[in-house]
Design an enzyme around this catalytic site. Structure first.
Site, mmCIF file in Angstrom:
data_model
loop_
_atom_site.group_PDB
_atom_site.id
_atom_site.type_symbol
_atom_site.label_atom_id
_atom_site.label_comp_id
_atom_site.label_asym_id
_atom_site.label_seq_id
_atom_site.Cartn_x
_atom_site.Cartn_y
_atom_site.Cartn_z
ATOM 1 N N LYS A 281 29.200 -17.117 -42.813
ATOM 2 C CA LYS A 281 30.052 -16.712 -43.941
ATOM 3 C C LYS A 281 30.043 -15.191 -44.087
ATOM 4 O O LYS A 281 29.074 -14.542 -43.694
ATOM 5 C CB LYS A 281 29.509 -17.322 -45.246
ATOM 6 N N ARG A 355 29.825 -32.221 -45.074
ATOM 7 C CA ARG A 355 30.285 -33.546 -44.654
ATOM 8 C C ARG A 355 29.386 -34.126 -43.565
ATOM 9 O O ARG A 355 29.267 -35.342 -43.439
ATOM 10 C CB ARG A 355 31.756 -33.466 -44.217
HETATM 11 N N1 BES Z 1 29.495 -25.102 -49.488
HETATM 12 C C1 BES Z 1 30.746 -24.776 -48.915
HETATM 13 C C2 BES Z 1 31.914 -24.971 -49.877
HETATM 14 C C3 BES Z 1 32.061 -23.930 -50.955
HETATM 15 C C4 BES Z 1 32.588 -22.692 -50.684
HETATM 16 C C5 BES Z 1 31.740 -24.248 -52.254
HETATM 17 C C6 BES Z 1 32.749 -21.778 -51.703
HETATM 18 C C7 BES Z 1 31.920 -23.351 -53.273
HETATM 19 C C8 BES Z 1 32.428 -22.108 -52.996
HETATM 20 C C9 BES Z 1 31.015 -25.656 -47.706
HETATM 21 O O1 BES Z 1 29.911 -25.988 -46.960
HETATM 22 C C10 BES Z 1 31.919 -24.880 -46.817
HETATM 23 O O2 BES Z 1 31.505 -23.873 -46.321
HETATM 24 N N2 BES Z 1 33.140 -25.363 -46.647
HETATM 25 C C11 BES Z 1 34.100 -24.705 -45.862
HETATM 26 C C12 BES Z 1 34.864 -25.748 -45.089
HETATM 27 C C13 BES Z 1 35.781 -25.178 -44.039
HETATM 28 C C14 BES Z 1 34.975 -24.536 -42.937
HETATM 29 C C15 BES Z 1 36.635 -26.288 -43.512
HETATM 30 C C16 BES Z 1 35.030 -23.921 -46.771
HETATM 31 O O3 BES Z 1 35.378 -24.419 -47.839
HETATM 32 O O4 BES Z 1 35.391 -22.800 -46.413
HETATM 33 MN MN MN Z 2 29.501 -24.507 -45.493
#
Ligand code: BES
Ligand code: MN
Ligand code: ZN
Length: 500
Positions: A281, A355
């Site tokens: 990230k 997931r």
């Molecule tokens: N924990 C995150 C989702 C998230 C992001 C929650 C920001 C709250 C605020 C999750 O694990 C994630 O990183 N999801 C990705 C999925 C994508 C790679 C398809 C996302 O939402 O960017």
């Molecule tokens: Mn994630």
């Protein structure tokens, strides 16, 4: 904090501070009118010189004659036309926040005596406790000087004044529910607010074990990585490979139902820090990914509430717990893993890890022959884009279950909004190499995440709550909200058929 219902006469009510509501335009509430009589018109006279038109406006008055109370706190409620549960909660919070800095250690609230069309005495009592605990909550576990922000004279008791005995049992019930919900929320908030270096998967497991120690009705078992390997939880374990902290699968069983009754299973994402893995990230705001275990925390809190309320149902809480970090052994984009279900997954983005840990926990839930399964997860940033910070995202494979969750959310002001789980979205998960990919492309990210999970929940009624936008507030004053603990507990109360 102690909570009590009092139906004694207003003049004899002993308290450090009697809180009395005033509508906009100097219109008196029931309690204000009574206090005005008892003080021979003092309240009315004072109001001529005050402006308490807005909800939360305050005026403190000492030594009122004719009342046993030491102080009177006049509290603005806004226009009578607009008065309802929402204003009530806001007003209670304003009074409690003010009294944090006042020598009063005991307050008596008269607002629940006021006719409130959309709320029963049970709900008013429940909401008084919840609003109070919300206003008093502080997280100072990691401050060296815990006295700095602590009140000099902390509140120890709230008396809820009701003019008639009649509704007292109902209000008592509300107090008990409010207390259990507020305590579960505080527990979930504490866990979520802790940093990732303290709140690890092992820490979550220890907290669950401690919960089991405190309540005879809760049994806790922790599945270690070796057991997960034996079972074949290849998806969950693939995420854990990126971290030096061992993954845990926390299993909590609350037994309150009849023998043979099928359990409700709650599955909470317990990702104690989500750096994204190899699909790292960006830096800014990454600290907030310590909140990625909020779903798991809400499940632990909900189980505590089940025990405290002695709900006559069986509830199983499952929390797959792991970190998601970019180790040399971490998942790489393109890696293919085999889940507990036997289905293979192409990990196109290692940041879609929630997931991966949830799918194995959901397959594992089959062994409990559940009545229904609800998973709770900070799953997609897309959910924040779609619904912002007010609604929990809801998707389900059965409409009756979805409707029950929507209704429970409305009942306790922790609302959800449903998104479609249509077949048409499923093909976004197609993979040329595995049974499915772990991401579904740019569009409808919350829906495709739920589509992914739906492939592991075909054997039972299932709903998914995406709490990415609701579990915490961002920014300088970032803080866990304790959501969706209220929604979960209200759902379980309804399930147990004992709301009233
Ligand atoms: N924990 C995150 C989702 C998230 C992001 C929650 C920001 C709250 C605020 C999750 O694990 C994630 O990183 N999801 C990705 C999925 C994508 C790679 C398809 C996302 O939402 O960017
Ligand atoms: Mn994630
Ligand atoms: Zn995550």
């Amino acid at each position: 904090m102690d909570y009590e219902i009092k139906s004694t006469a207003l003049d004899g009510l002993r308290t450090d501070c009697l809180v009395i509501g005033i509508y906009a335009g100097r219109e008196l509430t029931l309690a204000a009118a009574r206090a005005d009589e008892l003080t021979q018109g003092l309240i009315g006279k004072l109001l001529q010189k005050l402006d308490l038109d807005k909800c939360g406006d305050l005026h403190l008055l000492l030594d009122a004659p004719g009342l046993a109370a030491e102080r009177i706190l006049l509290l603005g409620l806004g226009p009578r036309k607009a008065y309802g549960p929402q204003i009530y909660r806001k007003a209670v919070a304003a009074a409690v926040a003010f009294l944090r800095k006042d020598p009063s250690t005991d307050l008596a609230l008269t607002l629940a005596a006021e006719p409130c069309e959309k709320a029963s005495p049970r709900e008013l009592a429940r909401d008084a406790v919840m609003a109070t605990e919300e206003a008093l909550y502080r997280f100072d576990a990691c401050k060296s000087d815990k006295t700095k922000d602590a009140p000099k004279h902390p509140l120890t008791r709230l008396q809820l004044w009701l003019p008639s005995r009649e509704v007292e049992p109902e209000a008592q019930n509300g107090l008990a529910q409010g207390r259990a919900i507020a305590r579960a929320m505080a527990m979930a908030k504490d866990l979520a607010n802790l940093p990732g270096n303290i709140c690890t998967p092992s820490y979550l497991a220890e907290q669950a074990l401690a919960l089991g120690q405190r309540h005879e009705a809760i049994q806790v078992e922790i599945l270690e990585e070796a057991q997960m390997r034996e079972l074949g939880m290849g998806a969950l374990l693939s995420v854990a490979r990126g971290s030096r902290q061992p993954a845990k699968l926390i299993q909590m069983t609350y037994r309150g139902g009849r023998p043979g009754q099928k359990p409700v299973v709650l599955v909470g994402k317990g990702l104690t820090f989500d750096a994204g893995g190899i699909s790292l990230k960006p830096g800014p705001g990454m600290d907030e990914m310590k909140y990625d275990m909020s779903g798991g925390a809400s499940v632990i809190g909900a189980l505590q509430a089940c025990a405290e309320l002695a709900l006559p149902i069986d509830v199983i809480g499952l929390v797959p717990a792991s970190e998601n970090l970019p180790d040399g052994d971490a998942n790489k984009p393109g890696d293919i893993v085999t889940s507990l279900s036997g289905k293979t997954i192409e990990v196109l983005n290692t940041d879609a890890e929630g997931r991966l840990i949830l799918c194995d926990a959901l397959t594992y839930a089959e062994r409990f022959e559940p009545e229904l399964v609800i998973d709770i997860a900070t799953l997609t940033g897309a959910c924040v884009v779609a619904l912002g910070h007010h609604a929990n995202g809801l998707l389900a494979n059965q409409q009756e279950l979805a409707d029950s969750l929507l209704a429970a959310g409305r009942e306790i002001n922790d609302r959800a909004w449903q998104l479609p789980l249509w077949e048409e979205y499923q093909k976004q998960l197609d993979s040329p190499f595995a049974d499915m990919a772990n991401i579904g492309g740019k569009s409808a990210g919350t829906i495709t995440a739920a589509c992914f999970l739906s492939r592991f929940t075909e054997k039972f009624k299932w709903a998914h709550l995406d709490i990415a936008g609701t579990a915490w507030v961002s920014g300088k004053d970032k803080a866990a909200t304790g959501r969706p603990v209220p929604l979960l507990i209200q759902f379980l109360l309804n399930q147990a058929g004992r709301t009233e």
